[in-house]
Structures are given as structure tokens and as C-alpha cells.
Write an enzyme that holds these catalytic residues in place. Structure first.
Site, PDB file in Angstrom:
ATOM      1  N   ASP A 253       1.235  -1.297  -0.036  1.00  8.89           N
ATOM      2  CA  ASP A 253       0.015  -0.014  -0.149  1.00  8.89           C
ATOM      3  C   ASP A 253       0.758   1.130  -0.326  1.00  8.89           C
ATOM      4  OD1 ASP A 253      -2.417   1.146  -0.221  1.00  8.89           O
ATOM      5  OD2 ASP A 253      -3.147   1.025   2.185  1.00  8.89           O
ATOM      6  N   GLY A 254       0.295   2.521  -0.450  1.00  9.55           N
ATOM      7  CA  GLY A 254       0.927   4.116  -0.258  1.00  9.55           C
ATOM      8  C   GLY A 254       1.510   4.333  -2.167  1.00  9.55           C
TER       9      GLY A 254
ATOM     10  N   TRP B  40       2.776   8.082  -2.470  1.00  7.25           N
ATOM     11  CA  TRP B  40       4.615   8.473  -2.753  1.00  7.25           C
ATOM     12  C   TRP B  40       4.438   9.430  -3.506  1.00  7.25           C
ATOM     13  CZ3 TRP B  40       7.559   7.400  -6.449  1.00  7.25           C
ATOM     14  CH2 TRP B  40       9.026   7.176  -6.527  1.00  7.25           C
TER      15      TRP B  40
ATOM     16  N   ARG C 100      -0.249   9.485  -9.730  1.00  8.09           N
ATOM     17  CA  ARG C 100      -0.514   7.989  -8.478  1.00  8.09           C
ATOM     18  C   ARG C 100      -0.131   7.217  -9.435  1.00  8.09           C
ATOM     19  NH1 ARG C 100      -3.897   7.175  -4.445  1.00  8.09           N
ATOM     20  NH2 ARG C 100      -4.160   5.365  -5.410  1.00  8.09           N
TER      21      ARG C 100
ATOM     22  N   HIS D 224       2.740   3.562  -8.806  1.00 14.93           N
ATOM     23  CA  HIS D 224       1.898   2.008  -8.938  1.00 14.93           C
ATOM     24  C   HIS D 224       3.596   1.379 -10.057  1.00 14.93           C
ATOM     25  CE1 HIS D 224      -1.550   2.081  -7.271  1.00 14.93           C
ATOM     26  NE2 HIS D 224      -1.988   2.791  -9.018  1.00 14.93           N
TER      27      HIS D 224
ATOM     28  N   GLU E 251     -12.108  -4.269  -4.747  1.00 14.80           N
ATOM     29  CA  GLU E 251     -13.222  -2.695  -4.172  1.00 14.80           C
ATOM     30  C   GLU E 251     -11.569  -2.012  -5.211  1.00 14.80           C
ATOM     31  OE1 GLU E 251     -11.931  -4.877  -1.559  1.00 14.80           O
ATOM     32  OE2 GLU E 251     -13.847  -5.633  -1.073  1.00 14.80           O
TER      33      GLU E 251
ATOM     34  N   TRP F 276     -11.798  -2.161  -8.553  1.00 16.04           N
ATOM     35  CA  TRP F 276     -11.989  -2.028  -9.587  1.00 16.04           C
ATOM     36  C   TRP F 276     -13.332  -0.487  -9.476  1.00 16.04           C
ATOM     37  CZ3 TRP F 276     -10.630  -4.400 -13.667  1.00 16.04           C
ATOM     38  CH2 TRP F 276     -10.025  -6.042 -13.249  1.00 16.04           C
TER      39      TRP F 276
ATOM     40  N   LEU G 278      11.197 -20.413  -4.337  1.00  8.11           N
ATOM     41  CA  LEU G 278       9.749 -19.745  -4.044  1.00  8.11           C
ATOM     42  C   LEU G 278       8.442 -19.330  -4.404  1.00  8.11           C
ATOM     43  CD1 LEU G 278       8.928 -17.141  -1.930  1.00  8.11           C
ATOM     44  CD2 LEU G 278       9.966 -16.325  -4.313  1.00  8.11           C
TER      45      LEU G 278
ATOM     46  N   SER H   4      -7.865  -5.005   4.920  1.00  6.10           N
ATOM     47  CA  SER H   4      -8.861  -4.414   3.524  1.00  6.10           C
ATOM     48  C   SER H   4      -9.178  -5.457   2.828  1.00  6.10           C
ATOM     49  CB  SER H   4      -7.879  -3.802   2.922  1.00  6.10           C
ATOM     50  OG  SER H   4      -7.797  -2.740   3.328  1.00  6.10           O
TER      51      SER H   4
ATOM     52  N   GLU I  69       1.300 -13.147  12.486  1.00  6.93           N
ATOM     53  CA  GLU I  69       1.435 -12.290  13.498  1.00  6.93           C
ATOM     54  C   GLU I  69       1.579 -10.006  12.418  1.00  6.93           C
ATOM     55  OE1 GLU I  69       2.943 -11.846  16.195  1.00  6.93           O
ATOM     56  OE2 GLU I  69       1.954 -13.677  16.717  1.00  6.93           O
TER      57      GLU I  69
HETATM   58  C1  IPE Z   1      -5.131  -2.572  -0.367  1.00  9.47           C
HETATM   59  O1  IPE Z   1      -4.902  -1.512  -0.451  1.00  9.47           O
HETATM   60  C2  IPE Z   1      -5.258  -3.512  -2.072  1.00  9.47           C
HETATM   61  C3  IPE Z   1      -4.041  -4.002  -2.039  1.00  9.47           C
HETATM   62  C4  IPE Z   1      -2.860  -3.540  -1.466  1.00  9.47           C
HETATM   63  C5  IPE Z   1      -3.890  -4.277  -3.300  1.00  9.47           C
HETATM   64  P1  IPE Z   1      -5.947  -0.212  -1.239  1.00  9.47           P
HETATM   65  O2  IPE Z   1      -5.035   0.940  -1.208  1.00  9.47           O
HETATM   66  O3  IPE Z   1      -6.837  -0.833  -1.761  1.00  9.47           O
HETATM   67  O4  IPE Z   1      -7.250  -0.765   0.711  1.00  9.47           O
HETATM   68  P2  IPE Z   1      -8.152   0.252   0.996  1.00  9.47           P
HETATM   69  O5  IPE Z   1      -8.659   1.068   0.253  1.00  9.47           O
HETATM   70  O6  IPE Z   1      -7.115   2.040   1.318  1.00  9.47           O
HETATM   71  O7  IPE Z   1      -8.168  -0.041   2.874  1.00  9.47           O
HETATM   72  C1  IPE Z   2      -1.074   0.096  -3.859  1.00 12.91           C
HETATM   73  O1  IPE Z   2      -1.566   1.698  -3.533  1.00 12.91           O
HETATM   74  C2  IPE Z   2      -1.241  -0.210  -4.758  1.00 12.91           C
HETATM   75  C3  IPE Z   2      -2.640  -1.094  -5.490  1.00 12.91           C
HETATM   76  C4  IPE Z   2      -3.792  -0.626  -4.741  1.00 12.91           C
HETATM   77  C5  IPE Z   2      -3.224  -0.984  -6.438  1.00 12.91           C
HETATM   78  P1  IPE Z   2      -2.318   2.792  -3.317  1.00 12.91           P
HETATM   79  O2  IPE Z   2      -2.912   2.985  -5.279  1.00 12.91           O
HETATM   80  O3  IPE Z   2      -3.442   2.139  -2.490  1.00 12.91           O
HETATM   81  O4  IPE Z   2      -2.276   3.805  -2.744  1.00 12.91           O
HETATM   82  P2  IPE Z   2      -2.613   4.812  -1.753  1.00 12.91           P
HETATM   83  O5  IPE Z   2      -2.922   3.896  -1.161  1.00 12.91           O
HETATM   84  O6  IPE Z   2      -3.605   5.921  -2.708  1.00 12.91           O
HETATM   85  O7  IPE Z   2      -1.433   5.538  -1.322  1.00 12.91           O
HETATM   86 MG    MG Z   3      -4.050   1.970  -0.720  1.00  8.53          MG
END
Ligand code: IPE
Ligand code: IPE
Ligand code: MG
Length: 254
Positions: free
Chosen positions: A22-23, A27, A35, A39, A69, A71, A133, A198, A209
Site C-alpha cells: 500500500d501507499g 508516494w 498516482r 504503481h 474493491e 475496480w 519460492l 482491507s 503476526e
Molecule cells: C488494499 O489497498 C489493496 C491492495 C494493496 C492491492 P487499498 O489502498 O485499496 O485499501 P484501502 O481502500 O485503503 O483499505
Molecule cells: C497500493 O497503493 C496499490 C493498489 C491498491 C493497487 P495505493 O494505490 O492504494 O496507494 P495509496 O494508498 O492511495 O497511497
Molecule cells: Mg491504498
């Protein structure tokens, strides 16, 4: 890196690590970029983490790459993510194969664009006999949906008379999940400071953990993974027992 690695007990590694990557968006925004740039950069982290997991002998690594979600995000971002998936698999499959990595997918495979299904399908075929792996990509994944579908499969078997309701137990239920072939994750990492699941592996994470780090996924490197492993190895996994019982037990706590 080598110093950190030396501190990790390679005999007490989790058999399965699951990561919510995530993030990426934040970032990129912090750098004044779109955004999608986040990725793209996130793929560099994926490569690093797959490499280190393979190097130290982790058996299973599940990466949450796209939730059901997700999508609901703007079409341009969804399209970019699907294109990135196709291009990344196409580019990386030879290296994955060379490194003895076996690729798997969990989630609603049929909902992916045909191109993504084709590329992933081929990559899984190419790597099918590998013994290193197990890299499991969660794509269009919803844990609730997975659980509901498992219940439906069992109900179907009961209706057709091949299963008695009293024979439904945890083992059988587990076999109906997308993760039937994999052990439960012992360590779940989520990057970017969010402390939630999520809709990820709700059943399978029952005793995992959980490790949350503020680092955004595109900044997540081998060192961060090793730190998560050290944190994990410093924990006492009690599974409902007392600390004294665990300390007196002869079975390892991994
Ligand atoms: C969860 O991240 C899904 C993935 C990392 C692929 P999201 O960024 O979509 O989750 P929420 O919506 O913040 O909970
Ligand atoms: C995770 O990063 C990647 C996917 C969910 C595909 P995000 O796209 O959710 O990045 P933030 O959480 O909006 O920063
Ligand atoms: Mg996110």
C-alpha cells in the site's frame, strides 16, 4: 543489509509471508507525480522482495496487487494497473523462471482483462514445475467473496449428496479456498501506515503476526523486509496457550 541478514534466524522463518503493498498513490503525490507513477515504482519493490524471499528460502509469498474493491477506482488508474500487470509479467517471467519461482494467482481470475488472463496463464504454465519460492498474486481478490464461494461449493456437494453437513470441518473448508495449496501466512505486512486488513485473507490470517510500517510500498526494500522478519522472530506466538507453556515446549514456534 548483510548485517541485518546475519541477525535473522534462517531456521525460524515464516513459511508464508503475505504483504498488502500500500501507499503507491501517496508516494507519487508526495513527489508531485501522478498516482500511476507510484504503481510503476512499486514494481521495483516487488522485484526486490521476491528476490530476497527467494534468496533466504521463504516458501510462499502472497502479494496483494489488486483488490476486488480496486475496480471502483477511476478507469484510467485501473487500466494503467492492468497494463502494468501485463507488461511486468511479460518482462519478468524469464527471470522468475530462472530463479525457480512458481507463480500462482488467487482472486477472481475471470474478471481480469483477457490480455492479463493470457499473460498470467502463460507465466503460470512456464513456471508450473518450479520448486523454489511460490509467488502468489492476489488479483481482483476479495476474501469475503472467496469465503462465500467456498460455502457455495460445499453447499453444492451437500445438494448432490457427495457430502454430509457434519463432515464440513476446518480442513475441508480450507480446501475450498483459493489458498487450498498454501500454508496460512505466519506474517502479514502492510506498508504505508494503514492498520487494516482491507478484505485480505480474512480466514487465513487468523493467527498471523501483523506488522505495520509507515514506509510506502515504492520505498520498501530488502532491509525493510528483514526488519519485519526480525520483529516477527522477536514475538512469542502463543496460540491461546500461556507463555510458560510455550517456553517449556520443545516444538519450534514458527
Ligand atoms: C488494499 O489497498 C489493496 C491492495 C494493496 C492491492 P487499498 O489502498 O485499496 O485499501 P484501502 O481502500 O485503503 O483499505
Ligand atoms: C497500493 O497503493 C496499490 C493498489 C491498491 C493497487 P495505493 O494505490 O492504494 O496507494 P495509496 O494508498 O492511495 O497511497
Ligand atoms: Mg491504498
Amino acid at each position: 543489509m548483510t548485517e541485518l541478514l546475519a541477525q535473522v534466524d534462517l531456521n525460524r522463518l515464516p513459511r508464508h509471508i503475505a504483504i498488502i503493498m500500500d501507499g503507491n498513490g501517496r508516494w507519487a503525490k508526495e513527489r508531485g507525480e501522478d498516482r500511476v507513477y507510484g504503481h510503476y515504482e512499486g514494481v521495483v519493490s516487488v522485484r526486490e522482495i521476491v528476490d530476497i524471499c527467494g534468496e533466504i528460502g521463504i516458501g510462499h509469498l502472497t502479494l496483494y496487487a489488486f483488490s476486488a474493491e480496486n475496480w471502483n477506482r477511476p478507469k484510467a488508474e485501473v487500466d494503467a494497473l492492468m497494463e502494468l500487470l501485463v507488461n511486468t509479467i511479460r518482462k519478468e517471467v524469464n527471470d522468475l523462471h530462472k530463479n525457480n519461482v512458481k507463480l500462482h494467482v488467487i482472486g477472481d481470475f475471470a474478471s481480469l482483462p483477457p490480455m492479463a488472463q493470457k499473460e498470467m496463464g502463460e507465466a503460470m504454465e512456464i513456471t508450473a514445475m518450479n520448486t523454489g519460492l511460490n509467488l502468489i498474486l492476489a488479483l481482483s481478490y476479495s476474501s469475503r467473496q472467496e469465503i462465500v464461494l467456498a460455502a457455495r461449493k460445499l453447499a453444492d456437494m451437500v445438494v448432490t449428496g457427495t457430502l454430509q453437513p457434519q463432515d464440513i470441518d476446518e480442513t475441508l473448508f480450507t480446501r475450498c479456498l483459493d489458498t487450498a495449496l498454501f500454508p496460512d501466512p505466519e506474517l502479514m505486512i502492510r506498508t504505508s501506515g494503514e492498520s487494516r486488513i482491507s478484505n485480505f485473507l480474512l480466514f487465513q490470517l487468523a493467527y498471523a503476526e501483523l506488522y505495520f510500517t509507515p514506509v510506502h510500498w515504492p520505498d520498501f526494500r530488502k532491509e525493510h523486509l528483514l526488519n519485519a522478519l526480525l520483529d516477527y522472530q522477536g514475538r512469542e506466538r502463543r496460540f491461546g496457550k500461556t507463555s510458560e507453556q510455550i517456553k517449556n515446549s520443545t516444538t519450534p514456534d514458527v
